[in-house]
Structures are given as C-alpha cells and as structure tokens.
Enzyme design. Structure first.
Site, PDB file in Angstrom:
ATOM      1  N   GLY A  65       0.822  -1.219   0.000  1.00  0.00           N
ATOM      2  CA  GLY A  65       0.000   0.000   0.000  1.00  0.00           C
ATOM      3  C   GLY A  65       0.848   1.257   0.000  1.00  0.00           C
ATOM      4  O   GLY A  65       2.070   1.211   0.137  1.00  0.00           O
TER       5      GLY A  65
ATOM      6  N   GLY B 273       7.146   7.580   6.248  1.00  0.00           N
ATOM      7  CA  GLY B 273       6.269   8.182   5.240  1.00  0.00           C
ATOM      8  C   GLY B 273       6.916   9.295   4.443  1.00  0.00           C
ATOM      9  O   GLY B 273       6.258   9.997   3.679  1.00  0.00           O
TER      10      GLY B 273
ATOM     11  N   ARG C 299       3.719  13.160  -8.305  1.00  0.00           N
ATOM     12  CA  ARG C 299       3.743  12.234  -9.433  1.00  0.00           C
ATOM     13  C   ARG C 299       2.418  12.283 -10.169  1.00  0.00           C
ATOM     14  O   ARG C 299       1.365  12.312  -9.549  1.00  0.00           O
ATOM     15  CB  ARG C 299       4.009  10.837  -8.880  1.00  0.00           C
TER      16      ARG C 299
ATOM     17  N   LYS D  23       4.224  12.119  -3.037  1.00  0.00           N
ATOM     18  CA  LYS D  23       5.025  11.005  -2.509  1.00  0.00           C
ATOM     19  C   LYS D  23       6.064  11.591  -1.556  1.00  0.00           C
ATOM     20  O   LYS D  23       6.779  12.522  -1.923  1.00  0.00           O
ATOM     21  CB  LYS D  23       5.694  10.302  -3.693  1.00  0.00           C
TER      22      LYS D  23
ATOM     23  N   GLY E  16       2.551   3.730   1.525  1.00  0.00           N
ATOM     24  CA  GLY E  16       3.062   3.974   2.872  1.00  0.00           C
ATOM     25  C   GLY E  16       3.673   5.357   3.027  1.00  0.00           C
ATOM     26  O   GLY E  16       3.980   5.791   4.139  1.00  0.00           O
TER      27      GLY E  16
ATOM     28  N   ASP F 226       4.368  -4.944  -7.406  1.00  0.00           N
ATOM     29  CA  ASP F 226       3.747  -3.685  -6.969  1.00  0.00           C
ATOM     30  C   ASP F 226       4.328  -2.498  -7.725  1.00  0.00           C
ATOM     31  O   ASP F 226       3.839  -1.377  -7.584  1.00  0.00           O
ATOM     32  CB  ASP F 226       3.925  -3.488  -5.456  1.00  0.00           C
ATOM     33  N   ASN F 227       5.358  -2.730  -8.515  1.00  0.00           N
ATOM     34  CA  ASN F 227       5.963  -1.644  -9.285  1.00  0.00           C
ATOM     35  C   ASN F 227       5.710  -1.820 -10.776  1.00  0.00           C
ATOM     36  O   ASN F 227       6.466  -1.311 -11.606  1.00  0.00           O
ATOM     37  CB  ASN F 227       7.466  -1.573  -9.012  1.00  0.00           C
TER      38      ASN F 227
ATOM     39  N   ARG G 247      -1.713  -1.187  -9.970  1.00  0.00           N
ATOM     40  CA  ARG G 247      -0.540  -2.048 -10.183  1.00  0.00           C
ATOM     41  C   ARG G 247      -0.999  -3.501 -10.238  1.00  0.00           C
ATOM     42  O   ARG G 247      -2.114  -3.816  -9.810  1.00  0.00           O
ATOM     43  CB  ARG G 247       0.425  -1.882  -9.000  1.00  0.00           C
TER      44      ARG G 247
HETATM   45  P1  AMP Z   1       8.974   1.234  -2.975  1.00  0.00           P
HETATM   46  O1  AMP Z   1      10.300   0.663  -2.654  1.00  0.00           O
HETATM   47  O2  AMP Z   1       8.965   2.737  -3.043  1.00  0.00           O
HETATM   48  O3  AMP Z   1       8.314   0.604  -4.159  1.00  0.00           O
HETATM   49  O4  AMP Z   1       8.057   0.921  -1.700  1.00  0.00           O
HETATM   50  C1  AMP Z   1       7.702  -0.379  -1.294  1.00  0.00           C
HETATM   51  C2  AMP Z   1       6.718  -0.281  -0.145  1.00  0.00           C
HETATM   52  O5  AMP Z   1       7.337   0.320   1.001  1.00  0.00           O
HETATM   53  C3  AMP Z   1       5.485   0.561  -0.421  1.00  0.00           C
HETATM   54  O6  AMP Z   1       4.405   0.007   0.259  1.00  0.00           O
HETATM   55  C4  AMP Z   1       5.879   1.906   0.156  1.00  0.00           C
HETATM   56  O7  AMP Z   1       4.756   2.682   0.465  1.00  0.00           O
HETATM   57  C5  AMP Z   1       6.635   1.483   1.390  1.00  0.00           C
HETATM   58  N1  AMP Z   1       7.584   2.518   1.828  1.00  0.00           N
HETATM   59  C6  AMP Z   1       8.743   2.858   1.212  1.00  0.00           C
HETATM   60  N2  AMP Z   1       9.381   3.838   1.875  1.00  0.00           N
HETATM   61  C7  AMP Z   1       8.608   4.158   2.930  1.00  0.00           C
HETATM   62  C8  AMP Z   1       8.722   5.098   4.011  1.00  0.00           C
HETATM   63  N3  AMP Z   1       9.769   5.917   4.097  1.00  0.00           N
HETATM   64  N4  AMP Z   1       7.733   5.137   4.911  1.00  0.00           N
HETATM   65  C9  AMP Z   1       6.675   4.321   4.811  1.00  0.00           C
HETATM   66  N5  AMP Z   1       6.507   3.406   3.858  1.00  0.00           N
HETATM   67  C10 AMP Z   1       7.463   3.320   2.913  1.00  0.00           C
HETATM   68 MG    MG Z   2       6.716   0.782  -5.203  1.00  0.00          MG
END
Ligand code: AMP
Ligand code: MG
Length: 491
Positions: free
Chosen positions: A87, A123, A173, A110, A89, A249-250, A180
């Site tokens: 989700g 976050g 973004r 983001k 995050g 998820d990407n 996804r």
């Molecule tokens: P990503 O690596 O950006 O594709 O993120 C993978 C997952 O980790 C997603 O669910 C993001 O929302 C979560 N996520 C990445 N960085 C953070 C962060 N700094 N705080 C909270 N959730 C994060």
């Molecule tokens: Mg991602």
C-alpha cells in the site's frame, strides 16, 4: 489565479480499496521546481502553482477542497516473495485532473507523511530519490517511453534519517493511474473476487475502454496489459534502461513505467548489469527484464482467473495462451526498435541477428551503449575502418568486422545519408541521465542546497535527441573514477 480542481474516481470505489489520509504538513514548504509543460497539459494556472500556494500544495500543507486524499491498498511480490499488504506507505493520491486530451491523470504526493500502510516507516522521502525520480521520469518521457511524470518537487525544511540525516522532500507524481499488478493481488489474496472484478472494470473503463463491449473483457484486459508491458520493456532495453525493482507492486496496468528507485541507464553495455544495492542475486538485471515482466504478468493472470471463465482449467488455458504471446510481442517490439536504431527500414530476415551481433561485440569490448548507437549515425559517411564508433571498442577491428555486415545490409536499402542519419538520431539519444551526473546533482542539492546542477541536467536530458552545443560533457561516459556501480532505493 486559481488552484487545481480535482475529481477522484478511485475514491468512488469500495472503501476497502483505500484509506482516507491527509498529507502531513511540513515546517517550511519550498518549491524546487514545477514542470511547466506538464502543468500546461493539465490545465493548471502556472502563476498559482509557482507561488506560495503551489509550494503549500506540493509539500502537502494545503489540500484543495476538491481533493479527496487517499492512500491506496496494494500487495505485491517483492523479489519473488509475496507480501499481502504493502500500500501507499508514504504517498497520497490527491485526485485526478483531466489533461488537454481529455485523459484522466492521477496526481499523487510522494513523501507526504505516514499513512495506514507505513509499516513503521516515516512516510517521508529524502531529497536524493526525489530528484532522481524527477530527472529520470522526465528523461524517459522525452525519450518517448511511457512513464509516470513529475509535476513538482518541494523541500520540506525537515530532515529525514536514513543512513545519515538528509533534507526531506516531496515529489508530485502524475500517472495514467496507480493501479498495479499488486493492486489485483491485494484482493485476490483475500479471496475477494468482487473487488477484483470492480478493480478490473475500473481499469478497463480507464485504460482500455474499447474492451467494455468485448465478449471477454477480462481476458482482453489481461491481453492488453501483456502487450503494453512487452512494448514497455522493449523500449527500456532499447535505451539501456534498468528498472531495478520490478516487483509486482511496481508494474502498472496502464503500461507506464513507475517507481524510480534504484533505476539507472547503463554506461558500458553488459547484459548482466545490476545497479540496485538490494538486488543481491541479479534478479532484475538488464537482460532479465523481459523474463521478469512475464513472470509478473503470470501473477496478474492468477488474480483474474475467476473472472476469465467459470471453469478453472479453462481459465488457465485461456490465460496461458495470452501469456505465451509475451515473448513474441517483446521480440517484435525489440526488433522493430533495433532496426530503427541501426537505420534500417524494411523488416528483413537476419536483422535481429545483426543487432544481437552488435550487442555481443559491444559487451565483449566494453562499449558504451548510448555513445555507440549515437556514433553509428554520425559515421554513416565514414569509410570502412574509419569513423568514431570503432574507438569506443576495446578491439576496434571487432567492430569493423560487424560494421562491414551492417554496411552491406544498408546498401540493400539505399537512402540519402542525411535522411538516414536524421532518422537514426531521432531514436538514438545523445543525452541520457547518466548515473554519475544524477549522483552529482543529488550531492549538490543534499549537501550544499545547490539546485543549479539539477536544473541544468533536467534541461539537458529532456531534449535527449538534440545536439545542444556546449552541453557535450553530459553526453560523455563517466571517467573510471566517476563510475557509479550501485544505486539505492528511496526508502
Ligand atoms: P517502494 O520501494 O517505493 O516501491 O516501496 C515499497 C513499499 O514500502 C510501499 O508500500 C511503500 O509505500 C513502502 N515505503 C517505502 N518507503 C517508505 C517510508 N519511508 N515510509 C513508509 N513506507 C514506505
Ligand atoms: Mg513501489
């Protein structure tokens, strides 16, 4: 002057698709950059978004009344392991805007603070990944590759803590949607077929509306995503791009590139190249990308099976028949692109072998991917054994041998050299966001609050096919001590 007016069709989906979440205000919102061309495309008031109100919008301090901010639920296979709940995050979808062609586009912040999905994360985003996403996504768009876009970046005036203390930032973004493969997986893993159906119907209406009167819309949806992803991955590979984290998820349903984490463009051509610091086994190496895309698409198919046919075996057979078209679709897109890169018009037998042979010679001779293809066009009128391209190869004679075959193939298709060169240089970029340049931009911004290198690099890589006199240093390969071997996630 007026701010944007959002709609939000995703917020009209059932409540279990998202969690209503407002961005967390930051201490000192300040704009780094707004993307004026994209803002115009979205019908935004440039004066409004470039001023104080724009900074407050793009840092998450003020949410327009029309917005219904939500964090989206999704799951995903991360490096092959299924995680039932990921989700947004560290992101919130503010809503959607209609662009000048009437297309609905998501606008998402983001790095805008914690959400229900943060799983202990802060976050937030550090300035480095925000600038990287800005530069690389906009370069991809300029290269003609389907991608999410970047509308703005803002600093927060607050630090984030990763290995070190870094300035925080928020990136805005813009996407065709944020649906996804992992969004489908989220509901399928819960046995929630009704939600999968609602999501599929929403995705069809939004991305593939012609399928709504198809006899088999869900199989059609799967087929459309297979095609879009095969074309997309071919386009990446034709410019030497490595996504770096092709988790389910990407990967979008729209066929846009999403989530610029440890992505990078290759310098020296090596099909085994991996940059991501977290990709220990090379799962997402350059040459693996089509196989991974197909693997991810199989995960999408699994979620759609109950919608494809009542009989499970029949559904599997139908989905497999579609998935089996992926390799051909990818090869066709790759071959077509390679022909253009090599200045060839007609589709002849042997062209793909010619292209593959060049890639082999490049790999053996540590030739720079981007420089090689660009130099080929410049050398069209050079005699055999002369020109610049050969000097990019450790053993120039190996290139000469290949070039003799290439020239023989060109001779079978006479064309004015100037016209051929123009056609080649329109697909072989001179400027890509080279990793060492991106790193230098990040360092100047993070350590000295100096955004001039960011501005300059962004301006150069968004005109990738133009010569841009005076900017040649951005076309150059890194010196040995400048080479970046690893890139890091935004987390
Ligand atoms: P990503 O690596 O950006 O594709 O993120 C993978 C997952 O980790 C997603 O669910 C993001 O929302 C979560 N996520 C990445 N960085 C953070 C962060 N700094 N705080 C909270 N959730 C994060
Ligand atoms: Mg991602």
């Amino acid at each position: 002057m007026s701010g944007p007016v959002f709609s939000n069709s995703y917020a009209a989906l059932p409540e279990r698709f998202y969690v209503r979440t407002s961005p967390t205000p930051v201490r000192e919102p300040r704009l780094i950059h707004v993307n004026e061309d994209l803002a115009r495309e979205l019908g935004l008031d440039l004066q409004w978004i470039s001023g104080r109100e724009g900074a407050e919008l793009f840092a998450g301090n003020k949410v327009p009344e029309s917005a219904q901010p939500i964090a989206l639920a999704y799951a995903g296979h991360q490096f092959g392991q299924f995680v039932p709940q990921l989700g947004d995050g560290r992101a919130v979808l503010l809503g959607e805007l209609f662009d000048s062609s009437g297309r609905r586009r998501d606008v998402q912040l983001k790095g805008s603070g914690p959400t229900y999905f943060s799983r202990g994360g802060d976050g937030r985003a550090a300035i480095g990944p925000v600038l990287r996403e800005y530069i690389v996504s906009e370069a991809m768009a300029a290269l003609g590759i389907p991608t999410t876009r970047t509308l703005a970046a803002a600093t927060t005036g607050e630090p984030v803590y990763r290995e070190t203390r870094l300035p925080g930032a928020v990136v805005t973004r813009v996407a065709a949607s944020h649906i996804r493969i992992g969004t489908f997986q989220f509901f399928a893993a819960r046995g929630d077929t009704e939600a999968v159906r609602a999501l599929a119907d929403h995705a069809i209406a939004r991305h593939y509306p012609h399928l709504s009167d198809d006899g088999r819309p869900y199989l059609g949806l799967f087929s459309a995503v297979v095609s879009a992803q095969a074309d997309l991955v071919a386009k990446w590979m034709l410019v030497g791009f490595i996504h770096g984290v092709m988790n389910t998820d990407n990967m979008t349903i729209s066929g846009e590139t999403i989530d610029y984490g440890p992505c990078a463009f290759m310098d020296v051509f090596d099909p085994g190249t991996v940059f991501s610091s977290i990709d220990h086994f090379g799962r997402y190496a350059y040459a693996n990308q089509p196989y991974i895309a197909q693997w991810n698409l199989a995960r999408l198919a699994e979620t759609l099976l109950p919608l494809i046919a009542d009989d499970k075996n029949a559904a599997i057979a139908d989905a497999e028949a579609v998935l089996d078209q992926f390799p051909t679709r990818f090869e066709n897109a790759f071959r077509t692109g390679m022909r253009r890169k090599l200045g060839l018009e007609a589709d002849r037998q042997g062209d793909i072998a010619l292209a593959r042979n060049l890639l082999d010679v490049m790999a053996r001779n540590k030739a720079d991917f981007t420089l090689t293809f660009r130099a080929l066009g410049n050398d069209l009128e050079a005699a055999a054994g002369e020109g610049m391209t050969r000097s990019l190869f450790a053993v120039p004679e190996e290139f000469d041998a290949w070039a003799r075959e290439w020239r023989a193939r060109l001779a079978g298709e006479p064309m004015e050299p100037a016209a051929r060169k123009a056609a080649m240089q329109a697909v072989n970029p001179k400027y890509i966001p080279r990793n060492h340049r991106v790193e230098a931009v990040v360092e100047a911004a993070a350590e000295h609050s100096d955004f001039a290198p960011f501005e300059e690099l962004l301006s150069v890589v968004t005109k990738p096919f133009e010569e841009q006199p005076g900017m040649e240093r951005y076309a150059e390969a890194p010196a040995p001590d400048e080479r970046v071997l690893q890139t890091f996630c935004g987390t």
